[in-house]
Motif scaffolding. Structure first.
Motif, mmCIF file in Angstrom:
data_model
loop_
_atom_site.group_PDB
_atom_site.id
_atom_site.type_symbol
_atom_site.label_atom_id
_atom_site.label_comp_id
_atom_site.label_asym_id
_atom_site.label_seq_id
_atom_site.Cartn_x
_atom_site.Cartn_y
_atom_site.Cartn_z
ATOM 1 N N ASN A 278 -40.638 12.521 -18.973
ATOM 2 C CA ASN A 278 -40.996 13.520 -17.743
ATOM 3 C C ASN A 278 -40.806 13.120 -16.539
ATOM 4 N N ASP A 279 -40.304 11.789 -16.270
ATOM 5 C CA ASP A 279 -40.112 11.097 -14.794
ATOM 6 C C ASP A 279 -39.131 12.035 -14.198
ATOM 7 N N ARG A 280 -39.224 11.925 -12.782
ATOM 8 C CA ARG A 280 -38.289 12.952 -12.140
ATOM 9 C C ARG A 280 -36.810 12.256 -12.059
ATOM 10 N N ASP A 281 -36.810 10.841 -12.305
ATOM 11 C CA ASP A 281 -35.606 10.401 -12.089
ATOM 12 C C ASP A 281 -35.248 9.803 -13.676
ATOM 13 N N PHE A 282 -35.689 10.293 -14.678
ATOM 14 C CA PHE A 282 -35.388 10.010 -16.096
ATOM 15 C C PHE A 282 -34.075 10.153 -16.580
ATOM 16 N N ALA A 283 -33.324 11.385 -16.331
ATOM 17 C CA ALA A 283 -31.812 11.591 -16.651
ATOM 18 C C ALA A 283 -30.872 10.818 -15.619
ATOM 19 N N GLY A 284 -30.085 10.290 -16.374
ATOM 20 C CA GLY A 284 -29.006 9.829 -15.505
ATOM 21 C C GLY A 284 -27.782 10.479 -14.921
ATOM 22 N N ASP A 285 -26.727 10.062 -14.372
ATOM 23 C CA ASP A 285 -25.525 10.793 -14.061
ATOM 24 C C ASP A 285 -24.535 10.654 -14.608
ATOM 25 N N THR A 286 -24.457 9.937 -15.887
ATOM 26 C CA THR A 286 -23.222 9.478 -16.570
ATOM 27 C C THR A 286 -23.595 9.977 -17.980
ATOM 28 N N TRP A 287 -22.323 10.566 -18.576
ATOM 29 C CA TRP A 287 -22.455 11.079 -20.037
ATOM 30 C C TRP A 287 -21.591 10.047 -20.589
ATOM 31 N N ARG A 288 -21.871 9.654 -21.977
ATOM 32 C CA ARG A 288 -21.158 8.865 -22.970
ATOM 33 C C ARG A 288 -20.580 9.807 -24.103
ATOM 34 N N ILE A 289 -19.208 9.945 -23.987
ATOM 35 C CA ILE A 289 -18.703 11.186 -24.794
ATOM 36 C C ILE A 289 -17.585 10.017 -25.870
ATOM 37 N N PHE A 290 -17.601 10.581 -27.095
ATOM 38 C CA PHE A 290 -16.849 10.134 -27.901
ATOM 39 C C PHE A 290 -16.021 11.051 -28.851
ATOM 40 N N LEU A 291 -14.748 10.658 -28.793
ATOM 41 C CA LEU A 291 -13.588 11.766 -29.408
ATOM 42 C C LEU A 291 -13.687 11.279 -30.979
ATOM 43 N N GLY A 292 -14.270 10.352 -31.527
ATOM 44 C CA GLY A 292 -14.293 10.127 -33.056
ATOM 45 C C GLY A 292 -13.017 9.723 -33.733
ATOM 46 N N SER A 293 -12.100 9.066 -32.826
ATOM 47 C CA SER A 293 -11.004 8.785 -33.494
ATOM 48 C C SER A 293 -10.885 7.189 -34.133
ATOM 49 N N ALA A 294 -10.388 7.034 -35.300
ATOM 50 C CA ALA A 294 -10.314 5.755 -35.689
ATOM 51 C C ALA A 294 -9.229 4.931 -35.124
ATOM 52 N N PRO A 295 -7.975 5.360 -35.171
ATOM 53 C CA PRO A 295 -6.923 4.559 -34.229
ATOM 54 C C PRO A 295 -6.965 4.687 -32.766
ATOM 55 N N GLN A 296 -6.336 3.995 -31.925
ATOM 56 C CA GLN A 296 -6.381 4.304 -30.572
ATOM 57 C C GLN A 296 -5.549 5.408 -30.311
ATOM 58 N N LEU A 297 -5.884 6.317 -29.298
ATOM 59 C CA LEU A 297 -5.039 7.467 -28.943
ATOM 60 C C LEU A 297 -4.032 7.464 -27.779
#
Length: 320
Positions: A278-297
């Motif tokens: 509930n802190d005012r500055d709790f949430a950051g401004d960066t998402w970490r998104i994962f595409l779920g691939s085993a080999p490189q894309l």
């Protein structure tokens, strides 16, 4: 038999001449991949591999299967504002609002867990932007951005929702699977997640200090046991999960039961979230998104990646 062979060759030549006259290799179907439209995203992210598929932007060919023109291509470290609109086929209304950024992130890594690209939303964007269903497309593969969890929890199956980026937000999009099983927004406590899982790039260690947490927890009490606990906590790094406590010479616990209980209950990711969500500055401004691939894309050395919105319109182009 010879006449039949000449007749067959004549038919083939006739068909070839008609193909050239109607556009030949310049027709879109000549270079389209195996999907006329990529399949809808599955789960939290999905990667596909398109054998020989490419896309064309501009007039000159660079690399295998690409037409990216001769000028204005968004190169590593450049600004997407330098990309000439002529190099965008069916440009997205989000063009200029969402752009590639090369730091942090590295598409040239050879492992999916390390391979990433970064996008960011302009601070001048008029509203948050839902990027679930957007695609990153190269000549041979593409990944679809799935859903995510704004505030993940450890030890549970996290529910997910569409990912929306606010003006000024950044998303680090990794080709591989999430170490915690879900895409998520960084927060004041996510540095604890880096203790036992490997994130690339590393998560920010911005957790509240152990000493300050304990002072808030015990108030103004100044007993010897609290002094000992505070002294120990002064050696604990931010976002460090304590697994061993100091012992006296006779092997007994040096710290009080209440001190050890505080460490166990509060100096963890879940404990930090409970204390600070509930802190005012709790949430950051960066998402970490994962595409779920085993080999490189993406190709290790040179590639061109298009960012497409949910309707398949071009948002930005990254060439390296």
């Amino acid at each position: 038999m010879r006449h039949d062979a000449f007749f067959f060759l004549g038919v083939l030549l006739f068909i070839f001449l008609i193909w050239v006259a109607t556009g030949g290799p310049s027709r879109p179907i000549s270079w389209a991949g195996p999907f006329l439209n990529p399949p809808a995203p599955l789960g939290n992210g999905q990667a596909y591999f398109l054998s020989g598929a490419g896309f064309h932007v501009g007039s000159s060919t660079v690399g295998a299967g690409f037409n990216i023109g001769g000028l204005g291509v968004h190169l590593s470290g450049g600004s997407s504002n330098s990309v000439d609109p002529a190099f965008f086929t069916n440009p997205s209304p989000y063009r200029g609002e969402v752009t590639f950024n090369t730091s942090p992130g590295d598409p040239e890594e050879s492992l999916a867990a390390l391979e990433s690209v970064t996008i960011e939303v302009s601070r001048d964007a008029p509203a948050s932007i839902n990027i679930t269903g957007w695609k990153l497309v190269s000549s041979a593969s593409y990944g679809t951005i799935g859903s995510g969890t704004a505030v993940p929890r450890n030890g549970v199956v996290n529910s997910t929702a569409p990912i929306s980026l606010n003006p000024g937000d950044t998303a680090v999009i990794t080709s591989g699977r999430s170490p915690i099983g879900v895409s998520f927004r960084e927060n004041e406590c996510t540095g604890y997640l880096d203790e036992y899982q490997a994130f690339h790039p590393s998560l920010r260690t911005s957790c509240p200090s152990a000493e300050n947490e304990y002072e808030d927890y015990v108030g103004n009490d100044d007993s010897d046991a609290i002094d000992d606990c505070e002294s120990f906590l002064g050696s604990v790094y931010r976002c460090e999960i304590v697994t061993r406590f100091p012992k006296d010479e006779d092997g007994s616990n040096e710290l009080s039961n209440s001190c050890r209980a505080f460490v166990t209950d509060h100096l963890t990711y879940n404990g930090c979230v409970d204390d600070h969500r509930n802190d005012r500055d709790f949430a950051g401004d960066t998402w970490r998104i994962f595409l779920g691939s085993a080999p490189q894309l993406w190709n290790d050395r040179h590639d061109t990646i298009k960012l497409l919105d949910a309707q398949g319109r071009t948002v930005d182009v990254l060439a390296y």
